[in-house]
Design an enzyme around this catalytic site. Sequence first.
Site, mmCIF file in Angstrom:
data_model
loop_
_atom_site.group_PDB
_atom_site.id
_atom_site.type_symbol
_atom_site.label_atom_id
_atom_site.label_comp_id
_atom_site.label_asym_id
_atom_site.label_seq_id
_atom_site.Cartn_x
_atom_site.Cartn_y
_atom_site.Cartn_z
ATOM 1 N N HIS A 1 0.825 -1.207 0.000
ATOM 2 C CA HIS A 1 0.000 0.000 0.000
ATOM 3 C C HIS A 1 0.864 1.263 0.000
ATOM 4 O O HIS A 1 0.359 2.358 0.219
ATOM 5 C CB HIS A 1 -0.996 0.026 1.171
ATOM 6 C CG HIS A 1 -2.125 -0.953 1.003
ATOM 7 N ND1 HIS A 1 -3.405 -0.575 0.687
ATOM 8 C CD2 HIS A 1 -2.154 -2.302 1.073
ATOM 9 C CE1 HIS A 1 -4.179 -1.653 0.600
ATOM 10 N NE2 HIS A 1 -3.431 -2.715 0.825
ATOM 11 N N ALA B 1 -6.096 -14.685 -6.358
ATOM 12 C CA ALA B 1 -5.095 -14.939 -5.323
ATOM 13 C C ALA B 1 -4.309 -13.675 -4.990
ATOM 14 O O ALA B 1 -3.448 -13.673 -4.122
ATOM 15 C CB ALA B 1 -4.148 -16.047 -5.761
ATOM 16 N N SER C 1 -3.469 -10.826 -11.868
ATOM 17 C CA SER C 1 -3.820 -11.314 -13.201
ATOM 18 C C SER C 1 -4.328 -10.157 -14.059
ATOM 19 O O SER C 1 -4.092 -10.126 -15.265
ATOM 20 C CB SER C 1 -4.858 -12.427 -13.119
ATOM 21 O OG SER C 1 -5.964 -12.010 -12.357
ATOM 22 N N ASP D 1 1.462 -2.953 -9.583
ATOM 23 C CA ASP D 1 1.262 -4.199 -10.330
ATOM 24 C C ASP D 1 1.661 -4.034 -11.795
ATOM 25 O O ASP D 1 2.348 -4.890 -12.367
ATOM 26 C CB ASP D 1 -0.211 -4.629 -10.249
ATOM 27 C CG ASP D 1 -0.741 -4.633 -8.826
ATOM 28 O OD1 ASP D 1 0.072 -4.787 -7.899
ATOM 29 O OD2 ASP D 1 -1.970 -4.477 -8.643
HETATM 30 C C1 GLA Z 1 -3.080 -3.979 -4.973
HETATM 31 C C2 GLA Z 1 -3.002 -2.720 -5.815
HETATM 32 C C3 GLA Z 1 -1.581 -2.148 -5.824
HETATM 33 C C4 GLA Z 1 -1.037 -1.998 -4.402
HETATM 34 C C5 GLA Z 1 -1.251 -3.274 -3.610
HETATM 35 C C6 GLA Z 1 -0.878 -3.134 -2.165
HETATM 36 O O1 GLA Z 1 -2.315 -4.992 -5.566
HETATM 37 O O2 GLA Z 1 -3.391 -3.012 -7.142
HETATM 38 O O3 GLA Z 1 -1.559 -0.924 -6.510
HETATM 39 O O4 GLA Z 1 -1.609 -0.888 -3.765
HETATM 40 O O5 GLA Z 1 -2.605 -3.720 -3.672
HETATM 41 O O6 GLA Z 1 0.483 -2.965 -2.019
#
Ligand code: GLA
Length: 386
Positions: free
Chosen positions: A37, A127, A131, A176
């Site tokens: 986060h 999970a 994806s 991600d």
């Molecule tokens: C999800 C969000 C990311 C990030 C994570 C927590 O995967 O898509 O942008 O905030 O939670 O680290």
Amino acid sequence: MSATPLERARAGFEQAFGQAPQCLSRAPARVNLIGEHTDYNEGFAMPIAIDRETVVAAMPRADDLIEVLACDLDGARAAFRVGDAAQVENSPQWLRYVQGMVAVLREQGLAVGGATLAIAGNVPQGAGLSSSASLEMAVGQALSALNGWRIPPTDMALAGQRAENVYAGCRCGVLDQLASSLGQRGHALLMDCRSLQVQPIPLPPQVAVIVVDSKVQRGLVDSEYNLRRQQCEAAARGLGVKSLRQVDEALWNRLGATLDPVVQRRARHIISDSRRCEQSAEALRRGDLREMGRLMRESHASMRDDFEITVPAVDALADLLNATIGEAGGARMTGGGFGGCVIALAPQAMVDEIRSALASGYRSPAGMAAEVHLCAASDGAGVVTR
Ligand code: GLA
């Protein structure tokens, strides 16, 4: 052996559309080693791209349709006009990622031509291994190849994040998509989510990257995720900064205690986890798995006690892994929270012991065994040339 995503995308394309695709693109999923986060607070994170991926087989069309085959969803098919990409209201979720990429690239002034696409992947769904980001990046790469664009990987990641924010309805940060876009084989990525600079950090040899799916249904993810974002924004406002990245020790000592107690704990997690990313990069560079493990355990405790995004079964799973691994490495929940996976780093020689500890020592609340994915740090999205 079941067919690879590449084989399935190609075969699915040929079967559905009666010809071979002109190009194939791929993009990996990701697992975050540490820094949760922190991305939307402009802090550090440290993910790896993993060897689970989405593949898109693609062919240009003469008209302005995008026709899509989802090989993994019982051969579901859909089509939309390029000019209608932004109209996602009646579209299934999977299609919104495709439409979102087309819509965002068009917003950037790119002339998206019609295309026929077949999608296949082997990223575990639900999970928390992104994806969706891997789908966005694979679609972006396919459209780039068909239309002859050269989009820098960071820009592609930002396009994916916008597609997700605006068209798929999730206010995610850029972690991600950046990981999927910029992954490097054998390396973790120390990601500065303010400058978007990414430093590859070699993983020590002999380290196993063990992703353990708790099989806890991720509930309330969106509402809790958005609530955490709001609390972080409230903390930044209360401290008089644009983002929590700007909070140094002096400012924290002066104003931290003036925040609402919940908001204060949320901020403490972000500030400390971002710091742990920088320390983790140093530890990995030295090949110091012991220190890395210590930081991972601290990070888990911070997510559990300060950010409050773990659930009891995931805490129990992380505890079991940490008890088994001892000081030889460490484990922590990874991803957005409220279920999903725990990431463990441990010497390869311990993998069998870890598997048997999980088999005898863990069940989800619904009675399911954990699923172990042994992963390798992989390269980021691109066109498949082999
Ligand atoms: C999800 C969000 C990311 C990030 C994570 C927590 O995967 O898509 O942008 O905030 O939670 O680290």
